[in-house]
Design an enzyme around this catalytic site. Structure first.
Site, PDB file in Angstrom:
ATOM      1  CG  ASP A 117      -1.738  -0.586   8.175  1.00  0.00           C
ATOM      2  OD1 ASP A 117      -2.281   0.402   7.659  1.00  0.00           O
ATOM      3  OD2 ASP A 117      -1.999  -1.751   7.840  1.00  0.00           O
TER       4      ASP A 117
ATOM      5  NE  ARG B 258      -2.065  -4.524  -0.960  1.00  0.00           N
ATOM      6  CZ  ARG B 258      -1.517  -4.005   0.132  1.00  0.00           C
ATOM      7  NH1 ARG B 258      -0.467  -4.589   0.680  1.00  0.00           N
ATOM      8  NH2 ARG B 258      -2.020  -2.920   0.685  1.00  0.00           N
TER       9      ARG B 258
ATOM     10  N   GLY C 268       0.815  -1.216   0.000  1.00  0.00           N
ATOM     11  CA  GLY C 268       0.000   0.000   0.000  1.00  0.00           C
ATOM     12  C   GLY C 268       0.848   1.266   0.000  1.00  0.00           C
TER      13      GLY C 268
ATOM     14  NE  ARG D  66      -2.762  -5.681   5.710  1.00  0.00           N
ATOM     15  CZ  ARG D  66      -1.995  -5.762   4.642  1.00  0.00           C
ATOM     16  NH1 ARG D  66      -2.513  -6.141   3.527  1.00  0.00           N
ATOM     17  NH2 ARG D  66      -0.733  -5.462   4.722  1.00  0.00           N
TER      18      ARG D  66
ATOM     19  CE  LYS E  34       4.446   0.051   2.457  1.00  0.00           C
ATOM     20  NZ  LYS E  34       3.590  -0.749   1.580  1.00  0.00           N
ATOM     21  CB  THR E  35       2.990  -0.045   6.648  1.00  0.00           C
ATOM     22  OG1 THR E  35       1.574  -0.177   6.795  1.00  0.00           O
ATOM     23  CG2 THR E  35       3.629  -0.382   7.984  1.00  0.00           C
TER      24      THR E  35
ATOM     25  CG  ASP F 260       3.812  -6.921   8.033  1.00  0.00           C
ATOM     26  OD1 ASP F 260       3.339  -6.195   7.140  1.00  0.00           O
ATOM     27  OD2 ASP F 260       3.102  -7.649   8.740  1.00  0.00           O
ATOM     28  CG  ASP F 261       2.636  -9.517   4.470  1.00  0.00           C
ATOM     29  OD1 ASP F 261       3.049 -10.325   5.334  1.00  0.00           O
ATOM     30  OD2 ASP F 261       1.445  -9.195   4.375  1.00  0.00           O
TER      31      ASP F 261
HETATM   32  P1  FBP Z   1       0.696  -2.023   3.638  1.00  0.00           P
HETATM   33  O1  FBP Z   1       0.690  -2.902   4.846  1.00  0.00           O
HETATM   34  O2  FBP Z   1       1.113  -2.693   2.397  1.00  0.00           O
HETATM   35  O3  FBP Z   1       1.466  -0.755   3.881  1.00  0.00           O
HETATM   36  O4  FBP Z   1      -0.796  -1.533   3.352  1.00  0.00           O
HETATM   37  C1  FBP Z   1      -1.590  -1.063   4.367  1.00  0.00           C
HETATM   38  C2  FBP Z   1      -2.988  -0.727   3.919  1.00  0.00           C
HETATM   39  O5  FBP Z   1      -3.113   0.645   3.656  1.00  0.00           O
HETATM   40  C3  FBP Z   1      -4.001  -1.184   4.975  1.00  0.00           C
HETATM   41  O6  FBP Z   1      -4.210  -0.201   5.936  1.00  0.00           O
HETATM   42  C4  FBP Z   1      -5.204  -1.527   4.136  1.00  0.00           C
HETATM   43  O7  FBP Z   1      -6.024  -2.489   4.741  1.00  0.00           O
HETATM   44  C5  FBP Z   1      -4.602  -2.072   2.897  1.00  0.00           C
HETATM   45  O8  FBP Z   1      -3.362  -1.431   2.740  1.00  0.00           O
HETATM   46  C6  FBP Z   1      -5.453  -1.835   1.685  1.00  0.00           C
HETATM   47  O9  FBP Z   1      -4.880  -2.478   0.602  1.00  0.00           O
HETATM   48  P2  FBP Z   1      -5.187  -2.180  -0.914  1.00  0.00           P
HETATM   49  O10 FBP Z   1      -4.443  -0.943  -1.279  1.00  0.00           O
HETATM   50  O11 FBP Z   1      -4.642  -3.356  -1.629  1.00  0.00           O
HETATM   51  O12 FBP Z   1      -6.650  -1.992  -1.049  1.00  0.00           O
END
Ligand code: FBP
Length: 560
Positions: free
Chosen positions: A212, A148, A84, A259, A209-210, A182-183
């Site tokens: 979250d 992703r 994300g 998430r 990065k995140t 993390d992933d």
């Molecule tokens: P990352 O863990 O990859 O940084 O993404 C976090 C996030 O923004 C979450 O808060 C959210 O649930 C998810 O990505 C949404 O994913 P997508 O962009 O695939 O809809």
């Protein structure tokens, strides 16, 4: 056609991030000092077996010194954004670029387009000074985009090796920066291990990065993007609190991204002081059922109604659903079932048929729980998992489910004569609004330093490390750059029905400073209208507002 820049963008492009003092003499003026070998946070034996080449690497601290090989030969570094979006990504890229060029003007930064799939398809662009200058201090990942895709099968790993090695020596990559959560950084660890095993000389460096905020630990104080995203959500939530107080007729249910962990909700709650904020980690610790969560909200609505306040604000973390034990069990059952019956489910079109196949494979209590939920919610729970096996909680409208259930609960209270108010609810989901905002001063500076530091680690030949900048509550000049071995942050978790090595997520600690600060004030917030309005991010003006960090970082740092 050149993209038109806003007035703010034009002014903001002049912002110059301050580098940590130790990095100021450039990549050739620092060397990594290596500490003792590290251990993973748990599952040591399994992880040692999965990562025989990279398990146990020492912590690295950058100190003044000279490595004569840095800058000697041209170095080509690839960069990929993974997962994300998070505010500040372009500054990571600018930091990498500036460090590479400072070490040797012939060094090159190559961007992989569209996330990790860009590595597999060898879709790349040569990043020039003109391109970087156009993106300094801007939000988004749009220069090279993100994705992703997970690189994990033997075929994918072999394809990634081809991309690194290229066809000629002049094109081969010497380093790869993986900007991810993390992933994605787990994936960086797998790549680093695979390349070492295959004898491919390439430095794989991760960048935390995140939005979250759940990629942190004793060595990583914060992931980038959390600061800006929570400031944006706090502005929006604060505005709603003020609207609530002006109109006095609605209950607003606001679901916030995050998430797995509830850091975003907790930070926004500390900043805006809503009437109620649910923290997933507490719901899990207290083993609350969905009915109990609903009851907690309904009781708050009823209490405020007695005080003639038929309005209020509730914050809900998007990951709440996975913290409610019965729902967690259902989701975990669904994860395994969906993975086990993938081909059969793919051949079926109607939702009802799919649901019946899934329900038939679940245990009787879990099937009953699934079927007791509204159909739209069942469908959201059964959506495809992401490539890392996570439920896509951003697509699950928990706030709507809660409103419906609270309505029903209040109706029952009314029948018993325990509630006489009005309940009109409005729902919101704030997530995507915050992920590409223009980075705050903190994120702009932090990201630049993370990128610069990542380039230094790569130029020094380290691989399997996460770029780390510590001492973040101090002015940037005093920040401490270094590297943390990716395997040191790992544990084994169940994903898509299998045990997998993953970087451990940092959840909200119920005995930690941020939660304790919230717990102290929350009872008074239920009845009072103690809202605070943080307003928009400030890029110019007094340092008290432009350089303000998150309450989470402040409270956690005071505990260190
Ligand atoms: P990352 O863990 O990859 O940084 O993404 C976090 C996030 O923004 C979450 O808060 C959210 O649930 C998810 O990505 C949404 O994913 P997508 O962009 O695939 O809809």
């Amino acid at each position: 056609m050149a993209t038109l820049q806003s007035e703010l963008q034009l002014e903001r492009s002049k912002f110059k991030p301050v580098l940590p003092a130790v990095l100021r003499s450039g990549p050739s003026g620092v060397v990594p000092r290596l500490g003792k070998p590290t251990q993973s946070v748990s599952d040591q034996e399994s992880l040692r077996a999965i990562f025989p080449k990279t398990y146990g690497l020492p912590l690295a601290l950058l100190i003044k010194g000279r490595n004569p090989s840095v800058g000697k030969n041209p170095f080509r570094l690839g960069i990929v954004f993974s997962g994300g979006q998070a505010p500040g990504g372009h500054n990571v890229l600018a930091g990498l670029f500036d460090a590479l060029k400072k070490a040797n003007p012939k060094n090159q930064l190559i961007g992989f387009i569209g996330g990790p799939s860009g590595i597999l398809e060898n879709k790349r662009m040569d990043i020039t000074a003109a391109v970087v200058d156009n993106y300094r201090n801007t939000g988004g990942f749009d220069m090279i985009q993100s994705g992703r895709t997970k690189i994990e099968t033997p075929e994918q790993l072999a394809t990634a090796k081809k991309t690194i090695e290229q066809t000629t020596q002049a094109n081969r990559l010497d380093g790869l920066a993986v900007v991810g959560g993390d992933d994605s950084n787990t994936n960086a660890a797998l790549l680093s291990e695979y390349f070492k095993n295959e004898g491919v000389k390439v430095s794989v460096i991760g960048v935390p990065k995140t939005i979250d905020g759940d990629l942190k630990n004793s060595e990583i104080e914060a992931s980038f993007g959390f600061d800006t995203a929570t400031k944006i959500y706090s502005e929006l939530a604060g505005n709603i609190c003020r609207d609530v107080l002006s109109a006095r007729k609605y209950w607003h249910f606001i679901r916030l991204m995050g998430r797995s962990a509830s850091h975003i909700t907790l930070e926004v709650a500390l900043k805006t002081r809503p009437n109620l904020a649910l923290i997933g980690e507490e719901v899990l610790a207290q083993k609350m059922t969905l009915a109990q969560v609903v009851d907690q909200i309904a009781q708050a609505v009823a209490r405020r109604s007695e005080a003639k306040k038929n309005y209020g604000v509730v914050l809900i973390p998007e990951g709440l659903i996975e913290f409610i034990p019965e729902m967690k069990e259902l989701i975990s059952g669904l994860n395994d079932t969906l993975a086990a019956h993938e081909p059969r489910l793919a051949a079926v079109n109607s939702f009802e048929e799919k649901r019946d196949i899934v329900a038939g494979a679940l245990s009787a209590p879990l099937a009953a729980l699934l079927q007791s939920l509204p159909q739209s919610f069942q469908a959201q729970l059964m959506l495809d998992r992401d490539p890392h096996g996570n439920v896509q909680v951003s697509q699950i409208e928990t706030e709507k489910l809660l409103v419906e259930m609270v309505k029903a609960r209040l109706a029952a209270l009314k029948v018993k004569g325990n509630y006489g108010g009005k309940f009109a609810a409005i729902t919101h989901f704030f997530g995507y609004e915050g992920r590409c905002g223009a980075p705050s001063n903190f994120d702009a500076t932090y990201c630049y330093a993370l990128g610069y530091n990542a380039a230094v680690l790569a130029l020094n030949g380290l691989s399997g490390y996460l770029s780390s900048i510590k001492n973040l509550m101090k002015p940037p000049a005093q920040w401490v750059p270094g590297g943390v071995p990716l395997t040191a942050m790992m544990n084994v978790e169940r994903r898509k029905g299998k045990d997998k090595p993953v970087i451990q997520k940092a959840l909200v600690k119920l005995d930690g400073g941020p939660f304790k600060a919230f717990a102290k004030i929350r009872e008074s917030l239920v009845l009072e209208d103690g809202y605070v309005y943080p307003g928009p991010i400030q890029y110019f003006g007094p340092s008290s507002v432009t350089d303000m960090t998150t309450k989470t970082l402040q409270l956690e740092s005071s505990e260190r």
